[in-house]
Design an enzyme around this catalytic site. Structure first.
Site, PDB file in Angstrom:
ATOM      1  N   LYS A  10       0.824  -1.218   0.000  1.00 28.74           N
ATOM      2  CA  LYS A  10       0.000   0.000   0.000  1.00 28.74           C
ATOM      3  C   LYS A  10       0.861   1.271   0.000  1.00 28.74           C
ATOM      4  O   LYS A  10       2.058   1.218   0.264  1.00 28.74           O
ATOM      5  CB  LYS A  10      -0.946  -0.042   1.202  1.00 28.74           C
ATOM      6  CG  LYS A  10      -1.964  -1.197   1.136  1.00 28.74           C
ATOM      7  CD  LYS A  10      -3.048  -1.038   2.195  1.00 28.74           C
ATOM      8  CE  LYS A  10      -4.044  -2.183   2.140  1.00 28.74           C
ATOM      9  NZ  LYS A  10      -5.207  -1.937   3.034  1.00 28.74           N
ATOM     10  N   TYR A  50     -12.253  -2.745  -4.285  1.00 28.72           N
ATOM     11  CA  TYR A  50     -12.840  -2.912  -2.952  1.00 28.72           C
ATOM     12  C   TYR A  50     -14.371  -2.878  -2.985  1.00 28.72           C
ATOM     13  O   TYR A  50     -14.991  -2.558  -1.972  1.00 28.72           O
ATOM     14  CB  TYR A  50     -12.311  -1.824  -2.016  1.00 28.72           C
ATOM     15  CG  TYR A  50     -10.900  -2.068  -1.517  1.00 28.72           C
ATOM     16  CD1 TYR A  50     -10.605  -3.187  -0.733  1.00 28.72           C
ATOM     17  CD2 TYR A  50      -9.866  -1.184  -1.795  1.00 28.72           C
ATOM     18  CE1 TYR A  50      -9.328  -3.413  -0.248  1.00 28.72           C
ATOM     19  CE2 TYR A  50      -8.576  -1.400  -1.314  1.00 28.72           C
ATOM     20  CZ  TYR A  50      -8.316  -2.520  -0.537  1.00 28.72           C
ATOM     21  OH  TYR A  50      -7.047  -2.739  -0.046  1.00 28.72           O
ATOM     22  N   ASN A 113      -2.192   0.352   6.481  1.00 33.43           N
ATOM     23  CA  ASN A 113      -1.772  -0.914   7.099  1.00 33.43           C
ATOM     24  C   ASN A 113      -0.830  -1.720   6.215  1.00 33.43           C
ATOM     25  O   ASN A 113      -0.801  -2.956   6.280  1.00 33.43           O
ATOM     26  CB  ASN A 113      -2.989  -1.723   7.579  1.00 33.43           C
ATOM     27  CG  ASN A 113      -3.840  -2.271   6.441  1.00 33.43           C
ATOM     28  OD1 ASN A 113      -3.679  -1.868   5.293  1.00 33.43           O
ATOM     29  ND2 ASN A 113      -4.717  -3.195   6.751  1.00 33.43           N
ATOM     30  N   HIS A 116      -2.103  -5.471   1.537  1.00 31.06           N
ATOM     31  CA  HIS A 116      -3.364  -6.179   1.365  1.00 31.06           C
ATOM     32  C   HIS A 116      -3.053  -7.579   0.888  1.00 31.06           C
ATOM     33  O   HIS A 116      -2.113  -7.783   0.127  1.00 31.06           O
ATOM     34  CB  HIS A 116      -4.252  -5.489   0.310  1.00 31.06           C
ATOM     35  CG  HIS A 116      -5.404  -6.351  -0.139  1.00 31.06           C
ATOM     36  ND1 HIS A 116      -6.573  -6.427   0.562  1.00 31.06           N
ATOM     37  CD2 HIS A 116      -5.513  -7.232  -1.175  1.00 31.06           C
ATOM     38  CE1 HIS A 116      -7.381  -7.299  -0.040  1.00 31.06           C
ATOM     39  NE2 HIS A 116      -6.754  -7.797  -1.091  1.00 31.06           N
ATOM     40  N   GLU A 127      -9.371 -11.078  -7.524  1.00 26.56           N
ATOM     41  CA  GLU A 127      -8.411  -9.976  -7.367  1.00 26.56           C
ATOM     42  C   GLU A 127      -7.234 -10.101  -8.334  1.00 26.56           C
ATOM     43  O   GLU A 127      -6.744  -9.094  -8.851  1.00 26.56           O
ATOM     44  CB  GLU A 127      -7.926  -9.921  -5.916  1.00 26.56           C
ATOM     45  CG  GLU A 127      -9.046  -9.524  -4.957  1.00 26.56           C
ATOM     46  CD  GLU A 127      -8.624  -9.513  -3.495  1.00 26.56           C
ATOM     47  OE1 GLU A 127      -7.449  -9.806  -3.191  1.00 26.56           O
ATOM     48  OE2 GLU A 127      -9.481  -9.195  -2.653  1.00 26.56           O
TER      49      GLU A 127
HETATM   50  P1  CMP Z   1      -7.478  -4.666   3.271  1.00 32.58           P
HETATM   51  O1  CMP Z   1      -6.955  -6.031   3.544  1.00 32.58           O
HETATM   52  O2  CMP Z   1      -6.832  -3.918   2.156  1.00 32.58           O
HETATM   53  O3  CMP Z   1      -9.041  -4.759   2.977  1.00 32.58           O
HETATM   54  C1  CMP Z   1      -9.913  -3.674   3.246  1.00 32.58           C
HETATM   55  C2  CMP Z   1      -9.253  -2.561   3.987  1.00 32.58           C
HETATM   56  O4  CMP Z   1     -10.110  -1.648   4.613  1.00 32.58           O
HETATM   57  C3  CMP Z   1      -8.424  -3.130   5.116  1.00 32.58           C
HETATM   58  O5  CMP Z   1      -7.301  -3.804   4.599  1.00 32.58           O
HETATM   59  C4  CMP Z   1      -8.142  -1.873   5.937  1.00 32.58           C
HETATM   60  O6  CMP Z   1      -6.994  -1.185   5.476  1.00 32.58           O
HETATM   61  C5  CMP Z   1      -9.363  -0.988   5.644  1.00 32.58           C
HETATM   62  N1  CMP Z   1     -10.219  -0.779   6.813  1.00 32.58           N
HETATM   63  C6  CMP Z   1     -10.479   0.397   7.401  1.00 32.58           C
HETATM   64  N2  CMP Z   1     -11.304   0.248   8.431  1.00 32.58           N
HETATM   65  C7  CMP Z   1     -11.578  -1.071   8.531  1.00 32.58           C
HETATM   66  C8  CMP Z   1     -12.376  -1.857   9.417  1.00 32.58           C
HETATM   67  N3  CMP Z   1     -13.058  -1.325  10.431  1.00 32.58           N
HETATM   68  N4  CMP Z   1     -12.414  -3.196   9.202  1.00 32.58           N
HETATM   69  C9  CMP Z   1     -11.755  -3.773   8.176  1.00 32.58           C
HETATM   70  N5  CMP Z   1     -10.986  -3.063   7.306  1.00 32.58           N
HETATM   71  C10 CMP Z   1     -10.885  -1.741   7.493  1.00 32.58           C
END
Ligand code: CMP
Length: 141
Positions: A10, A50, A113, A116, A127
């Site tokens: 990311k 997403y 974070n 992904h 994906e």
């Molecule tokens: P990712 O694995 O990329 O999939 C969806 C993303 O939404 C997740 O990582 C987080 O970076 C983001 N996100 C933000 N808030 C939340 C939440 N409450 N629960 C899950 N994903 C979240």
């Protein structure tokens, strides 16, 4: 069984200059990088990727963050690649991620974070196809 999974480094991790460190973790875990591309996602691309989260309260922030800078998208291949990648990443929320995981070491918030990874065989298939044509995937051995 041998699997493929879609991984995204990311914008926060690209900005921190830890693409190589994250690739090393994949490689040391026995995952092969069989396709890769750096790209700056458009809003449309991020929303489509997403789409399953469209109704979630965090959707707008998620799309905003994922379009804030370049990402590196890759297909990882290996034994149990989907779970292996999720284990390497750690929990979605870096505050809950186990020590030594990608998110514990590099992430700063639940949106920023670091990485992904596909969460199931079905999402991996969708994906991977979202970013790569079959002829862009280069399996080894
Ligand atoms: P990712 O694995 O990329 O999939 C969806 C993303 O939404 C997740 O990582 C987080 O970076 C983001 N996100 C933000 N808030 C939340 C939440 N409450 N629960 C899950 N994903 C979240």
């Amino acid at each position: 069984a041998k699997e493929r999974t879609l991984s995204i480094i990311k914008p926060d991790a690209v900005a921190k200059n830890v693409i190589g460190e994250i690739y090393s973790r994949f490689e040391k875990a026995g995952l092969n990088i069989v396709a890769a591309r750096m790209m700056h996602l458009t809003q449309e691309q991020a929303e489509g990727f997403y789409a399953e989260h469209k109704e979630r309260p965090f959707f707008k922030d998620l799309v905003g963050f994922m379009t804030s800078g370049p990402v590196v998208v890759q297909v990882l291949e290996g034994e149990g690649a989907i779970m292996k990648n999720r284990d390497l990443m750690g929990a979605t929320n870096p505050k809950e991620a186990e020590a030594g995981t990608i998110r514990a070491d590099f992430a700063t918030s639940i949106d920023a974070n670091a990485a992904h990874g596909s969460d199931s065989a079905e999402s991996a298939q969708r994906e991977i196809a979202y970013f790569f044509n079959d002829n862009e995937i280069c399996p080894r051995g």
